[in-house]
Design an enzyme around this catalytic site. Structure first.
Site, PDB file in Angstrom:
ATOM      1  N   TYR A 100    -115.972 -69.019  39.597  1.00 37.53           N
ATOM      2  CA  TYR A 100    -116.951 -69.114  40.680  1.00 37.53           C
ATOM      3  C   TYR A 100    -118.106 -68.125  40.559  1.00 37.53           C
ATOM      4  O   TYR A 100    -119.055 -68.186  41.329  1.00 37.53           O
ATOM      5  CB  TYR A 100    -116.253 -68.945  42.033  1.00 37.53           C
ATOM      6  CG  TYR A 100    -115.703 -70.244  42.573  1.00 37.53           C
ATOM      7  CD1 TYR A 100    -116.549 -71.220  43.081  1.00 37.53           C
ATOM      8  CD2 TYR A 100    -114.334 -70.497  42.533  1.00 37.53           C
ATOM      9  CE1 TYR A 100    -116.052 -72.427  43.554  1.00 37.53           C
ATOM     10  CE2 TYR A 100    -113.819 -71.697  43.013  1.00 37.53           C
ATOM     11  CZ  TYR A 100    -114.691 -72.657  43.514  1.00 37.53           C
ATOM     12  OH  TYR A 100    -114.184 -73.859  43.970  1.00 37.53           O
ATOM     13  N   GLU A 182     -85.880 -75.230  41.009  1.00 34.34           N
ATOM     14  CA  GLU A 182     -86.993 -76.044  40.509  1.00 34.34           C
ATOM     15  C   GLU A 182     -87.984 -76.424  41.603  1.00 34.34           C
ATOM     16  O   GLU A 182     -89.190 -76.192  41.479  1.00 34.34           O
ATOM     17  CB  GLU A 182     -86.451 -77.318  39.844  1.00 34.34           C
ATOM     18  CG  GLU A 182     -87.558 -78.280  39.412  1.00 34.34           C
ATOM     19  CD  GLU A 182     -87.042 -79.667  39.048  1.00 34.34           C
ATOM     20  OE1 GLU A 182     -87.891 -80.560  38.843  1.00 34.34           O
ATOM     21  OE2 GLU A 182     -85.818 -79.871  38.983  1.00 34.34           O
ATOM     22  N   ASP A 235     -83.160 -80.533  38.899  1.00 30.32           N
ATOM     23  CA  ASP A 235     -82.687 -81.917  38.943  1.00 30.32           C
ATOM     24  C   ASP A 235     -82.025 -82.282  37.623  1.00 30.32           C
ATOM     25  O   ASP A 235     -82.409 -81.771  36.552  1.00 30.32           O
ATOM     26  CB  ASP A 235     -83.855 -82.874  39.192  1.00 30.32           C
ATOM     27  CG  ASP A 235     -84.385 -82.810  40.614  1.00 30.32           C
ATOM     28  OD1 ASP A 235     -83.640 -82.375  41.508  1.00 30.32           O
ATOM     29  OD2 ASP A 235     -85.556 -83.201  40.833  1.00 30.32           O
TER      30      ASP A 235
END
Length: 354
Positions: A100, A182, A235
């Site tokens: 920026y 996770e 998972d």
């Protein structure tokens, strides 16, 4: 599976303590998984480090007098001048801050990210040594107290909410184990179930999916300071395994900084594909593997560190053969609080990790 009482008995952490003693003994002996051959171009695998860039990797030249690279050369000089000012003034900036300062010049954020990584790799120093930090997306909770760069003291054990992973910390205190989660949804559910209080003293962290640099740095710092057992809860799918591998072995894109980011001592706590069968998780809670899942799984199985992980390989082959995957939330089909009340306590108490 046995249920764990609300108050932890003194012997609950016995297996964890033995595991920590084993890790410390392995470190003192310098024992590790043997280096593997057949790594990708520009990197090699060592168990004590993970994926790291080799010294004879392919390089590219950027010249000031070449029309093809003159713009990139100018941008590198621009960012180097900003880094010099940051180091001289002992101040810090995020990659977003740098972008920026001159959006028109840089064009987009990825240009800045790429150049900063190139500079870090070229100078062979970690990014924070350049006084450039990343905006954190990860969260931490549990028995963790630390001091921020400006002297602010933070206690993560207060309240039921988590705290954003800091960019730079000092004075971290100890815990029995670290649980790396996770997904944010699973992390928040464990917070709601007061998991950290019930399993105290412990620390819990999530990178909300693929971990950002600050989350990986914090996990590494906790390991370097205390050598406490670290476990992943992901998972039972190729994407979750990929995320676990990033924490443990690193990524190709950051292989030049593997020494500061990887924790090869991390173990896979769950959700294991074998757990799905062992716990009789209902079939309607499982999800068929997609073509993309199969491709990802095949890719992971070909990686050099899988040669040192026969139990991981067996779990992944089990997943491939079943052609099914499962999210951690599938355990709610057994009981709404099965994850925090039964699954994790018993895994931790009886050493159910690989």
């Amino acid at each position: 599976m046995a249920f764990v009482p609300m108050g932890l008995e003194a012997s609950f952490f016995d297996v964890l303590d033995r595991h920590r003693a084993f890790l410390l003994a392995s470190l003192s002996r310098g024992v590790g998984e043997p280096p593997s051959q057949g790594t990708r171009l520009a990197s090699r695998f060592e168990d004590s480090v993970g994926l790291q860039m080799v010294s004879h990797c392919t390089t590219r030249k950027i010249k000031s007098d070449s029309p093809k690279s003159v713009q990139k050369f100018a941008l590198i000089l621009k960012i180097l001048s900003m880094i010099y000012k940051l180091v001289q003034s002992n101040t810090y900036a995020t990659k977003r801050d740098i972008y920026y300062t001159n959006r028109q010049l840089f064009g987009n954020q990825t240009v800045v990210d790429s150049i900063i990584d190139d500079i870090s790799s070229m100078l062979k120093v970690p990014r924070w040594s350049l006084h450039i930090l990343s905006t954190s997306k990860g969260l931490i909770a549990g028995n963790l107290r630390y001091m921020e760069e400006d002297g602010t003291r933070v206690n993560c054990s207060y309240g039921a909410s988590a705290i954003a992973v800091p960019s730079n910390v000092h004075g971290i205190q100890n815990a029995k184990f670290l649980l790396i989660v996770e997904k944010d949804a699973t992390f928040q559910r464990l917070l709601d179930d007061n998991f950290c209080s019930k399993m105290s003293p412990c620390i819990m962290v999530t990178g909300k999916g693929v971990p950002d640099l600050n989350t990986r740095l914090l996990v590494k710092k906790l390991w370097d300071l205390f050598h406490i057992p670290a476990f992943t809860l992901v998972d039972a799918d190729p994407h979750g395994i990929e995320i676990m591998c990033i924490y443990k072995y690193g990524s190709m894109s950051m292989s030049f900084d593997a020494h500061n980011l990887t924790v090869p001592a991390i173990r896979w706590l769950g959700l294991l594909p074998s757990d799905i069968k062992r716990l009789n998780v209902p079939k309607d809670s499982l999800i068929p593997l997609t073509k993309r899942d199969h491709m990802k799984l095949e890719s992971i199985l070909k990686r050099p560190y899988l040669n040192c992980q026969p139990f991981w390989r067996r779990e992944m082959e089990m997943m491939a053969n079943s052609k099914m995957k499962a999210e951690i939330q599938a355990l709610t089909s057994l009981s709404s609080d099965y994850l925090s009340r039964v699954y994790l306590p018993n895994k931790l108490k009886f050493g159910g990790w690989i």
